[in-house]
Design a protein around this motif. Structure first.
Motif, mmCIF file in Angstrom:
data_model
loop_
_atom_site.group_PDB
_atom_site.id
_atom_site.type_symbol
_atom_site.label_atom_id
_atom_site.label_comp_id
_atom_site.label_asym_id
_atom_site.label_seq_id
_atom_site.Cartn_x
_atom_site.Cartn_y
_atom_site.Cartn_z
ATOM 1 N N ARG A 85 0.910 -1.034 0.080
ATOM 2 C CA ARG A 85 0.183 0.174 -0.127
ATOM 3 C C ARG A 85 0.430 1.229 0.734
ATOM 4 N NH1 ARG A 85 -2.592 -4.259 1.039
ATOM 5 N NH2 ARG A 85 -4.682 -4.611 0.659
ATOM 6 N N ARG B 230 1.653 1.643 -4.059
ATOM 7 C CA ARG B 230 0.345 2.245 -4.347
ATOM 8 C C ARG B 230 0.672 3.730 -3.725
ATOM 9 N NH1 ARG B 230 -4.447 -0.821 -3.225
ATOM 10 N NH2 ARG B 230 -2.721 -2.863 -2.834
ATOM 11 N N VAL B 231 0.481 4.094 -2.625
ATOM 12 C CA VAL B 231 0.931 5.713 -2.362
ATOM 13 C C VAL B 231 1.886 5.980 -3.181
ATOM 14 C CG1 VAL B 231 1.490 7.513 -0.755
ATOM 15 C CG2 VAL B 231 -0.619 5.434 0.029
ATOM 16 N N ALA C 125 3.584 5.597 -6.009
ATOM 17 C CA ALA C 125 2.977 5.193 -7.192
ATOM 18 C C ALA C 125 2.192 6.298 -7.290
ATOM 19 C CB ALA C 125 2.610 3.771 -7.822
ATOM 20 N N SER C 126 0.888 6.606 -6.853
ATOM 21 C CA SER C 126 -0.152 7.108 -7.195
ATOM 22 C C SER C 126 0.543 8.855 -7.494
ATOM 23 C CB SER C 126 -0.871 7.058 -5.753
ATOM 24 O OG SER C 126 -1.135 7.910 -4.883
ATOM 25 N N GLU C 127 1.420 9.695 -6.910
ATOM 26 C CA GLU C 127 2.134 10.816 -7.681
ATOM 27 C C GLU C 127 2.580 10.476 -8.432
ATOM 28 O OE1 GLU C 127 5.385 11.831 -4.950
ATOM 29 O OE2 GLU C 127 4.693 10.803 -3.145
ATOM 30 N N GLY C 128 2.582 9.636 -9.386
ATOM 31 C CA GLY C 128 3.141 8.887 -10.906
ATOM 32 C C GLY C 128 4.477 9.799 -10.998
ATOM 33 N N GLU D 158 -4.398 4.599 1.956
ATOM 34 C CA GLU D 158 -4.568 4.987 0.321
ATOM 35 C C GLU D 158 -5.316 6.730 0.554
ATOM 36 O OE1 GLU D 158 -6.937 1.657 -1.668
ATOM 37 O OE2 GLU D 158 -5.813 0.373 -0.917
ATOM 38 N N ALA E 253 -5.636 10.830 1.170
ATOM 39 C CA ALA E 253 -4.871 11.707 0.599
ATOM 40 C C ALA E 253 -4.163 12.014 1.771
ATOM 41 C CB ALA E 253 -5.449 12.654 0.479
ATOM 42 N N GLY F 218 -1.269 9.147 2.847
ATOM 43 C CA GLY F 218 -0.184 9.501 1.781
ATOM 44 C C GLY F 218 0.671 10.654 2.086
ATOM 45 N N GLU G 46 9.543 3.976 -6.910
ATOM 46 C CA GLU G 46 8.453 3.191 -6.850
ATOM 47 C C GLU G 46 7.417 4.624 -7.562
ATOM 48 O OE1 GLU G 46 8.008 0.821 -6.026
ATOM 49 O OE2 GLU G 46 8.520 0.054 -4.153
ATOM 50 N N VAL G 47 7.479 6.242 -7.260
ATOM 51 C CA VAL G 47 7.548 7.097 -7.761
ATOM 52 C C VAL G 47 7.411 7.229 -9.353
ATOM 53 C CG1 VAL G 47 7.073 9.599 -7.413
ATOM 54 C CG2 VAL G 47 7.831 7.877 -5.369
#
Lengths: 150, 202
Positions: free
Chosen positions: A45, A48-49, A51-54, B128, B130, B133, B155-156
């Motif tokens: 997770r 995933r956090v 990776a979600s930044e892109g 998950e 914000a 994050g 990862e990013v």
């Protein structure tokens, strides 16, 4: 497979870098060990956090600005360009002149003053300038090629 | 530069650029600047500073490319300059990397631990959100620089092990071990954070 082995393989597991049998062993352990499963869940997770930044968006026009800055910086350094251009030519010419001057001094000066003439030659300012210039260039190259990543 | 098989083309551009061909240099910058920008960003944390680093990188590259003997190593050469410039900048600023999310981090960690305290089973949703994050980024920011940079590039930015190896100038095996350590520490810190809050709440 025990917990320690599982933890060791987890990074390759999430990147799908294990062969089938290793993967199966990790799967088996995660199925029966709550602690490792929690640890794996948290890692997944968190990944995933992140990776979600892109991937970082590269600012538009950055390449053009960087290239122009490089060309502009070169134009802003006329003195350096001058030395870069002329030192390779000037150095042999200066060396020949200095040698000729020493020869002239040795052949025309009375014996008692020869040593002082030689010491003046050793302190030739042209030589000092060149060394400084060489060190600057060497430092630049060394700074780039020798300093290693930690 | 995403395609590392493009070494030949980069080599040819570098040879021409070293002879003063500005067009070739522009292409070289175009092909490598995404990697150098991301590398600088992951080291420094702020886009504006990363941009400064990229500009300084190519100023130095343009001046010193002629001294690079093996032009096949152009990407490694440019990335090394980037790391040197970014390291100098960090030193001058007298601080470690500061993330643009810093202001929100306290709240994010608070949200993570509060939610875990109230509902231990809510980890999935929680991680998950914000705010979580932000909490994850807080934990990432606590990692050693060499581990954090590798982790973020992987990862990013989604870079491959080989691309990271080229960007950092270290062997792929070193990239593997740094990613492994970073992930292990990340999971452990998150776990400790959750457990500590649960204990407090109990």
């Amino acid at each position: 497979m025990n917990c320690r082995e599982c933890q060791k393989q987890l990074s390759d597991y999430v990147d799908d870098r294990l062969d089938a049998s290793q993967r199966q062993a990790v799967d088996g352990h995660l199925g029966e060990c709550a602690e490792c499963k929690t640890s794996f869940g948290l890692l997944e997770r968190a990944r995933r956090v992140l990776a979600s930044e892109g991937p970082a968006e590269v600012p538009g026009g950055l390449a053009e600005r960087a290239a122009l800055a490089a060309f502009a910086a070169e134009r802003a350094q006329p003195a350096r360009s001058f030395f870069d251009r002329w030192i390779p030519v000037a150095w042999p010419a200066a060396a020949v002149s200095a040698a000729a001057a020493v020869l002239l001094l040795l052949t025309t000066t009375p014996r008692t003053t020869r040593s002082s003439a030689a010491s003046v030659t050793n302190g030739d300012p042209v030589r000092v300038v060149l060394d400084d210039g060489d060190n600057d260039l060497a430092g630049e190259v060394l700074g780039v090629e020798v300093n290693d990543e930690n | 530069m995403r395609d590392l098989n493009d070494v030949k083309e980069l080599e040819s551009l570098a040879i021409r650029a070293a002879d003063g061909d500005q067009g070739a240099f522009r292409e070289l910058v175009e092909k490598t600047h995404a990697t150098t920008y991301r590398l600088a960003l992951r080291m420094l944390g702020r886009p504006a500073e990363a941009e400064d680093v990229v500009q300084e990188t190519y100023i130095r590259t343009w001046q010193s490319l002629g001294k690079l003997r093996d032009k096949r190593a152009t990407l490694a050469f440019v990335c090394r300059i980037t790391r040197n410039v970014a390291t100098d900048k960090l030193r001058k600023l007298g601080r470690r990397r500061i993330d643009s999310l810093d202001a929100q981090i306290g709240d994010g960690v608070g949200a993570l631990v509060d939610s875990i305290a109230h509902d231990g089973s809510a980890q999935d949703e929680l991680l998950e959100s914000a705010q979580v994050g932000v909490a994850v980024r807080e934990v990432v920011d606590q990692l050693k620089e060499k581990h954090r940079v590798v982790l973020l590039l992987r990862e990013v930015d989604g870079m491959s092990y080989e691309e990271i190896s080229a960007a950092l100038g270290v062997p792929v095996g070193t990239v593997e071990s740094r990613i492994h350590r970073a992930r292990k520490e990340l999971a452990q810190k998150l776990e400790r954070l959750a457990r500590a809050q649960k204990r407090e709440a109990a």
